[in-house]
Scaffold this active site. Structure first.
Site, short mmCIF file in Angstrom:
data_model
loop_
_atom_site.label_atom_id
_atom_site.label_comp_id
_atom_site.label_asym_id
_atom_site.label_seq_id
_atom_site.Cartn_x
_atom_site.Cartn_y
_atom_site.Cartn_z
N GLU A 180 -55.28 -24.28 -8.95
CA GLU A 180 -54.47 -23.07 -9.17
C GLU A 180 -54.94 -22.30 -10.40
O GLU A 180 -54.96 -21.07 -10.40
CB GLU A 180 -52.99 -23.48 -9.35
CG GLU A 180 -52.02 -22.33 -9.53
CD GLU A 180 -51.95 -21.44 -8.31
OE1 GLU A 180 -51.54 -21.92 -7.24
OE2 GLU A 180 -52.29 -20.25 -8.42
N VAL A 228 -57.90 -19.22 -10.61
CA VAL A 228 -57.77 -17.78 -10.30
C VAL A 228 -56.44 -17.26 -10.83
O VAL A 228 -55.38 -17.82 -10.55
CB VAL A 228 -57.81 -17.51 -8.77
CG1 VAL A 228 -57.76 -16.01 -8.48
CG2 VAL A 228 -59.03 -18.14 -8.13
N GLY A 286 -54.99 -17.31 -13.69
CA GLY A 286 -54.29 -18.05 -14.73
C GLY A 286 -52.89 -18.48 -14.32
O GLY A 286 -52.72 -19.22 -13.35
N GLY A 342 -58.19 -15.63 -27.20
CA GLY A 342 -58.57 -16.76 -26.33
C GLY A 342 -58.62 -16.37 -24.86
O GLY A 342 -58.48 -17.22 -23.98
N LYS A 387 -63.80 -15.69 -8.82
CA LYS A 387 -62.39 -15.83 -8.42
C LYS A 387 -62.17 -15.22 -7.03
O LYS A 387 -61.46 -15.80 -6.19
CB LYS A 387 -61.49 -15.16 -9.45
CG LYS A 387 -61.47 -15.88 -10.79
CD LYS A 387 -60.79 -15.03 -11.86
CE LYS A 387 -60.73 -15.77 -13.19
NZ LYS A 387 -60.32 -14.90 -14.30
N1 HSE Z 1 -61.94 -15.20 -18.99
C1 HSE Z 1 -60.99 -15.14 -17.94
C2 HSE Z 1 -60.35 -13.78 -17.92
C3 HSE Z 1 -59.88 -16.15 -18.08
O1 HSE Z 1 -60.53 -13.01 -18.86
O2 HSE Z 1 -59.65 -13.48 -16.98
C4 HSE Z 1 -60.06 -17.39 -17.34
O3 HSE Z 1 -60.28 -17.19 -15.99
#
Ligand code: HSE
Length: 424
Positions: free
Chosen positions: A126, A129, A131, A184, A202
């Site tokens: 899960e 994709v 978050g 982050g 994704k």
């Molecule tokens: N680096 C990704 C983003 C987060 O910015 O959506 C993790 O999938």
């Protein structure tokens, strides 16, 4: 109460947030999920100093995959090679898997799911994709009764954060990227966010679930936001659009197509309103129509939320096998979908030049829906920027038109073009 024992490899942003939640708030999971989760072992290459909790830590990550006591192996180290070895080892030892690793699933998903079947274990992904926004759960559970026709989504939080900052706060690309990294949101190498790789990975995972295609990230066509300038953002505003990075997936007969590019979204469309690091995914199903999922798609806490939801699901029996019956559909990089386009062309600053450029569109039987010509900001004023919104074009037609414009004597050699969103 059900109880599971887990081993967690990786204690970076996401691993840290998962451990914090499991160690500090077990009561929430016990109350909401009816599950007790014990962290038996943590794999951290830097050792105990990297783990601010009283847990068993091993510097050798393979020790965690071999640990006889655990029921679930949680892979949060990222990257492909070692992550794959660890996950395969854990499955061979009969462990279920939870991973946030989109590169791993998008590249090796078919092999890993076959192996999971062979060893009678499950893989939760899960967190790979969108978050903390449960889009995989929506596809494999909530929408299970439907045939998906298409999806369109903002799947990368970092690029959405950057584009939103450039538009709302007039931030520079660099300042916005730095802020996203400090929050982050970005990958350890932000190139993967910026150049569209992350969103494409994704989208390929969504395609596997939505259209029963192989996990084949290489069959996705995609581009990044590196060429978007504040001038493009201003033109978009002038014309009534926001620039977003949008992934599209659709299926025609047995062939699915998935692509992800920067796209001009009309201000009256829902996706244009998705700001900050938020993700949004519209899934359109035959008979049902569209459902839309919106929420945080990046960052430690949202990703940890999805990892823990998978652990609770595994403790409660896991998932049915997705797409296990019948032939797989194919995933093709050929797009049949037509998009209107934004062209940004530097045209010679001389009498008749714009008329000649517009005649090039007429020769290709492409209609011009809007045209803006502002005064040049450059010192020499040899060229003036001209923005044209065209009627709908296929990828092949747009390449032909761009080549024609770039080889014209009336223009400089670089022509930019972006898609304009249509809700398919
Ligand atoms: N680096 C990704 C983003 C987060 O910015 O959506 C993790 O999938």
């Amino acid at each position: 109460m059900k109880s599971i024992k887990i081993g967690v490899c990786g204690v970076g942003n996401v691993g840290g947030a998962v451990l914090e939640s499991l160690v500090n708030s077990p009561d929430i999971l016990e109350r909401n999920g009816g599950v007790k989760i014990d962290v038996i072992s943590v794999g951290a290459r830097k050792g105990k100093s990297a783990v601010p909790f009283d847990l068993n830590v091993s510097k050798n990550l393979m020790d965690v995959a071999h640990n006889d006591e655990i029921d679930v192996f949680v892979e949060l180290i990222g990257g492909c090679q070692l992550a794959k070895e660890l996950v395969e080892t854990a499955m061979m030892n009969g462990k279920n898997i939870v991973t946030a690793n989109k590169a791993l699933i998008a590249t090796h998903g078919d092999d890993l799911f076959n192996m999971a079947k062979q060893y009678g274990v499950q893989i939760g992904f899960e967190a790979s994709v969108a978050g903390g926004t449960p889009v995989i759960k929506a596809l494999r559970e909530g929408l299970v009764a439907n045939k998906v026709l298409w999806f369109a989504g903002i799947l990368n939080g970092t690029t959405n954060f950057i584009l939103s900052k450039m538009s709302e706060d007039k931030s520079s690309f660099e300042a916005a990227l730095l802020e996203a990294q400090n929050l982050g949101l970005a990958e350890s190498d932000p190139t993967m966010d910026i150049d569209g790789t992350d969103a494409a990975q994704k989208a390929s995972i969504l395609s596997a679930l939505a259209f029963n295609t192989p996990y084949d990230f290489k069959a996705v066509s995609y581009g990044g936001i590196e060429s978007i300038t504040s001038d493009d953002i201003e033109y978009a505003e002038q014309l009534g659009y926001k620039i977003k990075h949008i992934a599209y997936g659709s299926i025609d007969e047995n062939e699915a197509n998935v692509s992800a590019y920067p796209t001009f979204v009309p201000n009256d469309q829902l996706l244009s309103q998705v700001g900050k690091q938020m993700n949004a995914l519209e899934i359109n199903c035959e008979g049902l129509g569209s459902t839309v999922y919106y929420g945080p798609g990046a960052g430690p806490k949202p990703t940890a939320s999805a990892v823990i939801a998978d652990l609770v699901d595994i403790a409660n029996g896991g998932w049915h096998e997705n797409g296990s019956l019948g032939e797989k559909n194919t995933l093709s990089s050929k797009s049949y979908q037509k998009f209107s386009r934004y062209f940004n062309i530097n045209v010679k600053n001389e009498a008749g030049a714009i008329a000649k450029v517009s005649s090039l569109f007429a020769e290709e039987k492409i209609s011009i829906e809007a045209l803006i010509q502002n005064e040049s900001k450059a010192n020499n004023k040899l060229f003036v920027p001209v923005v044209i919104i065209s009627g709908p074009l296929s990828d092949r037609e747009v390449t032909q038109m761009t080549n024609k414009l770039e080889s014209s004597e009336e223009t400089s050699s670089t022509v930019k073009q972006y898609r304009i969103h249509n809700a398919l």
